[in-house]
Design a protein around this motif. Structure first.
Motif, PDB file in Angstrom:
ATOM      1  N   ASP A 104      13.438  -7.692   8.949  1.00 51.15           N
ATOM      2  CA  ASP A 104      13.146  -9.111   8.865  1.00 51.15           C
ATOM      3  C   ASP A 104      11.996 -10.032   9.700  1.00 51.15           C
ATOM      4  OD1 ASP A 104      14.832  -9.137   6.550  1.00 51.15           O
ATOM      5  OD2 ASP A 104      16.421  -9.296   8.161  1.00 51.15           O
ATOM      6  N   VAL A 105      11.286  -9.152  10.326  1.00 49.19           N
ATOM      7  CA  VAL A 105      10.340  -9.637  11.290  1.00 49.19           C
ATOM      8  C   VAL A 105       9.225 -10.356  10.541  1.00 49.19           C
ATOM      9  CG1 VAL A 105       8.829  -9.189  13.603  1.00 49.19           C
ATOM     10  CG2 VAL A 105      11.570  -8.579  13.356  1.00 49.19           C
ATOM     11  N   ALA A 106       8.425 -11.357  10.969  1.00 51.94           N
ATOM     12  CA  ALA A 106       7.372 -11.724  10.468  1.00 51.94           C
ATOM     13  C   ALA A 106       6.100 -10.759  10.645  1.00 51.94           C
ATOM     14  CB  ALA A 106       7.028 -12.954  10.851  1.00 51.94           C
ATOM     15  N   ALA A 107       5.997 -10.498  11.743  1.00 55.82           N
ATOM     16  CA  ALA A 107       5.015  -9.464  12.167  1.00 55.82           C
ATOM     17  C   ALA A 107       4.663  -8.315  11.276  1.00 55.82           C
ATOM     18  CB  ALA A 107       5.013  -9.216  13.760  1.00 55.82           C
ATOM     19  N   ALA A 108       6.119  -7.796  11.144  1.00 58.62           N
ATOM     20  CA  ALA A 108       5.873  -6.580  10.072  1.00 58.62           C
ATOM     21  C   ALA A 108       5.604  -6.940   8.600  1.00 58.62           C
ATOM     22  CB  ALA A 108       7.391  -5.820  10.205  1.00 58.62           C
ATOM     23  N   ALA A 109       6.085  -7.995   8.132  1.00 61.86           N
ATOM     24  CA  ALA A 109       5.701  -8.566   7.116  1.00 61.86           C
ATOM     25  C   ALA A 109       4.212  -8.887   6.860  1.00 61.86           C
ATOM     26  CB  ALA A 109       6.467  -9.899   6.914  1.00 61.86           C
ATOM     27  N   ALA A 110       3.611  -9.404   7.778  1.00 62.22           N
ATOM     28  CA  ALA A 110       2.222  -9.606   7.926  1.00 62.22           C
ATOM     29  C   ALA A 110       1.298  -8.314   7.694  1.00 62.22           C
ATOM     30  CB  ALA A 110       1.812 -10.583   9.040  1.00 62.22           C
ATOM     31  N   ILE A 111       1.804  -7.394   8.485  1.00 63.57           N
ATOM     32  CA  ILE A 111       0.892  -6.381   8.513  1.00 63.57           C
ATOM     33  C   ILE A 111       1.208  -5.538   7.424  1.00 63.57           C
ATOM     34  CG2 ILE A 111       1.088  -3.989   9.710  1.00 63.57           C
ATOM     35  CD1 ILE A 111       2.009  -5.268  12.295  1.00 63.57           C
ATOM     36  N   THR A 112       2.149  -5.319   6.650  1.00 60.59           N
ATOM     37  CA  THR A 112       2.383  -4.788   5.355  1.00 60.59           C
ATOM     38  C   THR A 112       2.004  -5.459   4.595  1.00 60.59           C
ATOM     39  OG1 THR A 112       4.720  -5.496   5.103  1.00 60.59           O
ATOM     40  CG2 THR A 112       4.528  -3.186   6.237  1.00 60.59           C
ATOM     41  N   GLY A 113       1.981  -6.675   4.635  1.00 59.65           N
ATOM     42  CA  GLY A 113       1.216  -7.753   3.422  1.00 59.65           C
ATOM     43  C   GLY A 113      -0.107  -7.199   3.335  1.00 59.65           C
ATOM     44  N   SER A 114      -0.836  -7.208   4.553  1.00 64.35           N
ATOM     45  CA  SER A 114      -2.179  -6.649   4.643  1.00 64.35           C
ATOM     46  C   SER A 114      -2.531  -5.350   3.891  1.00 64.35           C
ATOM     47  CB  SER A 114      -2.601  -6.998   6.080  1.00 64.35           C
ATOM     48  OG  SER A 114      -4.129  -6.507   6.097  1.00 64.35           O
ATOM     49  N   TYR A 115      -1.992  -4.404   3.908  1.00 67.76           N
ATOM     50  CA  TYR A 115      -2.069  -3.104   3.749  1.00 67.76           C
ATOM     51  C   TYR A 115      -1.924  -3.215   1.999  1.00 67.76           C
ATOM     52  CZ  TYR A 115      -2.619   0.026   7.674  1.00 67.76           C
ATOM     53  OH  TYR A 115      -2.956   0.615   8.837  1.00 67.76           O
ATOM     54  N   ARG A 116      -0.758  -4.018   1.600  1.00 68.90           N
ATOM     55  CA  ARG A 116      -0.653  -3.995   0.349  1.00 68.90           C
ATOM     56  C   ARG A 116      -1.647  -4.827  -0.228  1.00 68.90           C
ATOM     57  NH1 ARG A 116       5.520  -4.736  -2.113  1.00 68.90           N
ATOM     58  NH2 ARG A 116       6.529  -3.264  -0.978  1.00 68.90           N
ATOM     59  N   SER A 117      -2.464  -5.820   0.208  1.00 68.95           N
ATOM     60  CA  SER A 117      -3.232  -6.613  -0.573  1.00 68.95           C
ATOM     61  C   SER A 117      -4.712  -5.732  -0.484  1.00 68.95           C
ATOM     62  CB  SER A 117      -3.450  -8.014   0.047  1.00 68.95           C
ATOM     63  OG  SER A 117      -3.870  -7.899   1.404  1.00 68.95           O
ATOM     64  N   THR A 118      -4.796  -4.887   0.356  1.00 67.69           N
ATOM     65  CA  THR A 118      -5.941  -4.304   0.498  1.00 67.69           C
ATOM     66  C   THR A 118      -5.990  -2.919  -0.518  1.00 67.69           C
ATOM     67  OG1 THR A 118      -6.305  -4.969   2.660  1.00 67.69           O
ATOM     68  CG2 THR A 118      -7.654  -3.019   2.000  1.00 67.69           C
ATOM     69  N   PHE A 119      -4.859  -2.175  -0.336  1.00 68.48           N
ATOM     70  CA  PHE A 119      -4.737  -0.857  -0.979  1.00 68.48           C
ATOM     71  C   PHE A 119      -3.797  -0.977  -2.258  1.00 68.48           C
ATOM     72  CE2 PHE A 119      -5.492   0.458   3.538  1.00 68.48           C
ATOM     73  CZ  PHE A 119      -6.831   0.563   3.329  1.00 68.48           C
ATOM     74  N   GLY A 120      -3.020  -1.944  -2.596  1.00 66.57           N
ATOM     75  CA  GLY A 120      -1.994  -1.658  -3.408  1.00 66.57           C
ATOM     76  C   GLY A 120      -0.798  -1.088  -2.786  1.00 66.57           C
ATOM     77  N   TYR A 121       0.119  -0.558  -3.587  1.00 65.16           N
ATOM     78  CA  TYR A 121       1.450  -0.149  -3.167  1.00 65.16           C
ATOM     79  C   TYR A 121       1.968   0.837  -4.036  1.00 65.16           C
ATOM     80  CZ  TYR A 121       6.133  -0.197  -0.992  1.00 65.16           C
ATOM     81  OH  TYR A 121       7.307   0.042  -0.402  1.00 65.16           O
ATOM     82  N   GLU A 122       2.610   2.059  -3.528  1.00 64.80           N
ATOM     83  CA  GLU A 122       3.352   2.823  -4.435  1.00 64.80           C
ATOM     84  C   GLU A 122       4.404   3.593  -3.493  1.00 64.80           C
ATOM     85  OE1 GLU A 122       2.384   7.192  -6.646  1.00 64.80           O
ATOM     86  OE2 GLU A 122       0.861   5.655  -6.542  1.00 64.80           O
ATOM     87  N   GLU A 123       5.582   3.258  -4.016  1.00 64.61           N
ATOM     88  CA  GLU A 123       6.516   4.150  -3.381  1.00 64.61           C
ATOM     89  C   GLU A 123       6.694   5.613  -3.793  1.00 64.61           C
ATOM     90  OE1 GLU A 123      10.620   2.560  -3.850  1.00 64.61           O
ATOM     91  OE2 GLU A 123       9.750   0.434  -3.341  1.00 64.61           O
ATOM     92  N   TYR A 124       7.193   6.479  -2.843  1.00 61.71           N
ATOM     93  CA  TYR A 124       7.113   7.863  -3.308  1.00 61.71           C
ATOM     94  C   TYR A 124       8.117   8.563  -2.367  1.00 61.71           C
ATOM     95  CZ  TYR A 124       4.135   9.504   0.618  1.00 61.71           C
ATOM     96  OH  TYR A 124       3.557   9.676   1.784  1.00 61.71           O
ATOM     97  N   SER A 125       8.588   9.786  -2.948  1.00 64.70           N
ATOM     98  CA  SER A 125       9.453  10.447  -1.918  1.00 64.70           C
ATOM     99  C   SER A 125       8.469  11.521  -1.368  1.00 64.70           C
ATOM    100  CB  SER A 125      10.271  11.729  -2.969  1.00 64.70           C
ATOM    101  OG  SER A 125      11.162  10.536  -3.653  1.00 64.70           O
TER     102      SER A 125
END
Length: 126
Positions: A104-125
């Motif tokens: 729940d930390v804002a810094a983690a959300a900002a970092i991961t949001g940046s990756y998602r907006s740049t590259f998209g997102y795909e969960e995988y095993s």
């Protein structure tokens, strides 16, 4: 010293400790992403691309049957595998950020949001 000054100094030390902890977390995430290597595959599984923690291609592998592909198919396979690897990288960075910062930390959300907006997102095993 007065109790008011003691309280102020204690609050300042607490703030300093919290800031130092955030710096340590940021360094841990930076170190983790520097070491990341994430794979993506083309739909036909003829091409595998590996990216580093910034999404840059660091390796490409071809299935033994790749020679039957024409240049356009091969190029498409490389681009497709690279895109998937970057989407998966976003997932890996998110997992690392959650481990380091907590969910729940804002810094983690900002970092991961940046990756998602740049590259998209795909969960995988893994």
């Amino acid at each position: 010293m007065s109790s008011r000054l003691d309280a102020y100094l204690a609050a300042m030390n607490e703030s300093f400790d919290a800031a130092e902890a955030r710096i340590d977390q940021a360094q841990a995430l930076a170190t983790t992403t520097e070491q990341m290597r994430v794979e993506g595959e083309s739909t036909d599984r003829m091409v595998t691309v590996i990216v580093d923690g910034t999404g840059q291609m660091v390796d490409v592998r071809f299935d033994d049957q790749f020679a039957r592909l024409d240049a356009g198919q091969l190029a498409h396979g490389v681009l497709e595998a690279h895109a998937q690897a970057k989407r998966r990288l976003s997932f890996e960075v998110e997992q690392a950020a959650r481990e380091i910062y907590g969910p729940d930390v804002a810094a983690a959300a900002a970092i991961t949001g940046s990756y998602r907006s740049t590259f998209g997102y795909e969960e995988y095993s893994r």
